[in-house]
Design an enzyme around this catalytic site. Structure first.
Site, PDB file in Angstrom:
ATOM      1  CG  HIS A 128      37.805  72.717  49.514  1.00 29.01           C
ATOM      2  ND1 HIS A 128      36.741  72.789  50.370  1.00 29.01           N
ATOM      3  CD2 HIS A 128      37.329  72.236  48.341  1.00 29.01           C
ATOM      4  CE1 HIS A 128      35.659  72.356  49.738  1.00 29.01           C
ATOM      5  NE2 HIS A 128      35.987  72.019  48.507  1.00 29.01           N
ATOM      6  CE  LYS A 155      33.582  69.010  48.527  1.00 31.06           C
ATOM      7  NZ  LYS A 155      32.975  70.155  47.888  1.00 31.06           N
TER       8      LYS A 155
END
Ligand code: S3P
Length: 403
Positions: A128, A155
């Site tokens: 992230h 991700k």
């Protein structure tokens, strides 16, 4: 590909967590993510809560995530032993996935994935960035790193600072998938500006989209019911019939016949772009060059997602970009029309609006271009239909019979 929709479970106490899971089981979503960092109860109960959530969720998949503060999580999460919890859940094998942050300790993560390769619970390697959107190369490399570590999926979530950042994230996703069709990736551009990526990410290759029920767990999540409505429009399968093929293989003519027979409206990508731009393709090629026109083709495929089921006659070069093929596959069936170079020459010799043939209107040039493009056409096509010496109505009937 239609992404699965995943919604968060973010209550702080056991009873509320299980109640949220029960609510999710009735929603039109495919997955839930339990954010353990929101949980305020005893850490030793985590595995038994996972078991209870799974029971309540029924056939929906479960991701268990302990998001650290560094990656945007709640302060509460720092009291857990990060790798200890992952090991416990991988040992337990009841969650479908655990989320593990790639940048925290890649060596340990690799070892964890190796040790638990046979666990029914799979590891999603996540990264992230809440401040900015890194470069396309950096996004691709991070997803590659997730794979190198042995994670079952990668991700990447980042924050756009301007609208171009959203395109960077989507293009990086498509670039990764071009090289590696099989490896599952989950990517998103966060915040209000990034909403497009949560809706259209599937066209670029992202396999899960995170929405919310009422409380969001990350900026920019939209309610899952709205996501489902939009997904139903975008990813209805098979939605459009795409006609591809070299110039002069009869795409526009066959599209009109298919419109007549199927009742689906016809969309001609060249005409659509010309209308949007208020100028002819020839003028576009002359003023801005071919790449500019190709960018318009790529962009219009997103808009096709919200059009009702149609017959789409594509410009002859639409398949030259892998990303376009990916988008078309997600939106419908692809039909390749073929014809011999001599047939094409006969059909197009009088035309003056095809810049790529303009100065070399002859059979040899057509044959050469066609041979160069054939691998692209063949890779894209679900079915192939020969058009030489055939009546239009026969060609249309064959297409409708075969798709
Ligand atoms: C092109 C084909 C044309 C048009 C443009 C480029 C191509 O469409 O999109 O001139 O690269 O083959 P048609 O195939 O409908 O002629």
């Amino acid at each position: 590909m239609r992404p699965k929709i995943c919604v968060p479970i973010v209550a702080s106490l056991r009873d509320r967590i299980v109640k949220e899971a029960a609510d999710v089981s009735r929603l039109p979503v495919q997955m839930a993510e339990w954010r353990v960092d929101f949980y305020a109860g005893y850490a030793r109960e985590t595995a038994s809560i996972v078991r209870e959530i799974k029971e309540v969720l029924g056939d929906k998949e479960l991701i268990v995530t302990l998001r650290t503060e560094y990656e945007g999580g709640e302060p509460n999460g720092s009291r857990f032993d990060y790798f200890g919890l992952l090991e416990e859940l991988l040992d337990q094998g009841e969650a479908d996935y655990v989320d593990a942050e790639i940048s925290r300790d890649p060596v340990r993560l690799k070892e964890l994935c190796r040790r638990y390769a046979d666990s029914p619970t799979k590891v999603i390697g996540s990264y992230h960035d809440f401040q900015q959107t890194p470069s396309e190369d950096c996004i691709v490399r991070t997803l590659e790193k997730a794979k190198e570590c042995g994670c079952a999926a990668g991700k990447f979530a980042c924050m756009p600072v301007d609208p171009e950042d959203v395109d960077t994230l989507l293009t990086a996703t498509a670039r990764f998938k071009e090289k590696d069709h099989e490896y599952p990736v989950i990517t998103m551009s966060m915040g209000e500006m990034g909403v497009k990526s949560r809706l259209y990410g599937g066209l670029y290759g992202s396999c899960i989209s995170f929405g919310c029920v009422d409380r969001t767990s990350a900026p920019g999540q939209i309610p899952c019911t709205q996501m489902t409505e939009v997904f139903d429009k975008i990813y209805r399968d098979p939605k459009h019939i795409f006609l591809i093929g070299f110039m002069g293989t009869g795409k526009s003519t066959v599209a009109k016949e298919l419109q007549y027979r199927s009742g689906k409206p016809e969309i001609d990508t060249d005409a659509w772009i010309e209308e949007r731009e208020g100028r002819s393709i020839r003028d576009m090629f002359e003023a801005e060059g071919e790449e500019y026109f190709r960018d318009q083709e790529t962009a219009m495929l997103d808009e096709l997602g919200l059009q009702k089921s149609s017959v789409v006659s594509c410009g002859g070069g639409m398949v030259l970009r892998e990303l376009n093929i990916r988008k078309m596959r997600a939106l419908g069936r692809i039909v390749l029309l073929t014809a011999a170079p001599e047939t094409v020459y006969d059909r197009v010799k009088a035309s003056t609006d095809r810049p790529l043939l303009q100065d070399q209107m002859n059979v040899d040039h057509i044959r050469e271009m066609m041979e160069m493009r054939m691998p692209f056409y063949e890779r894209a096509a679900d079915i192939c239909v020969v058009t030489d010496n055939r009546m239009i109505c026969d060609i249309a009937r064959e297409i409708l019979d075969r798709i």
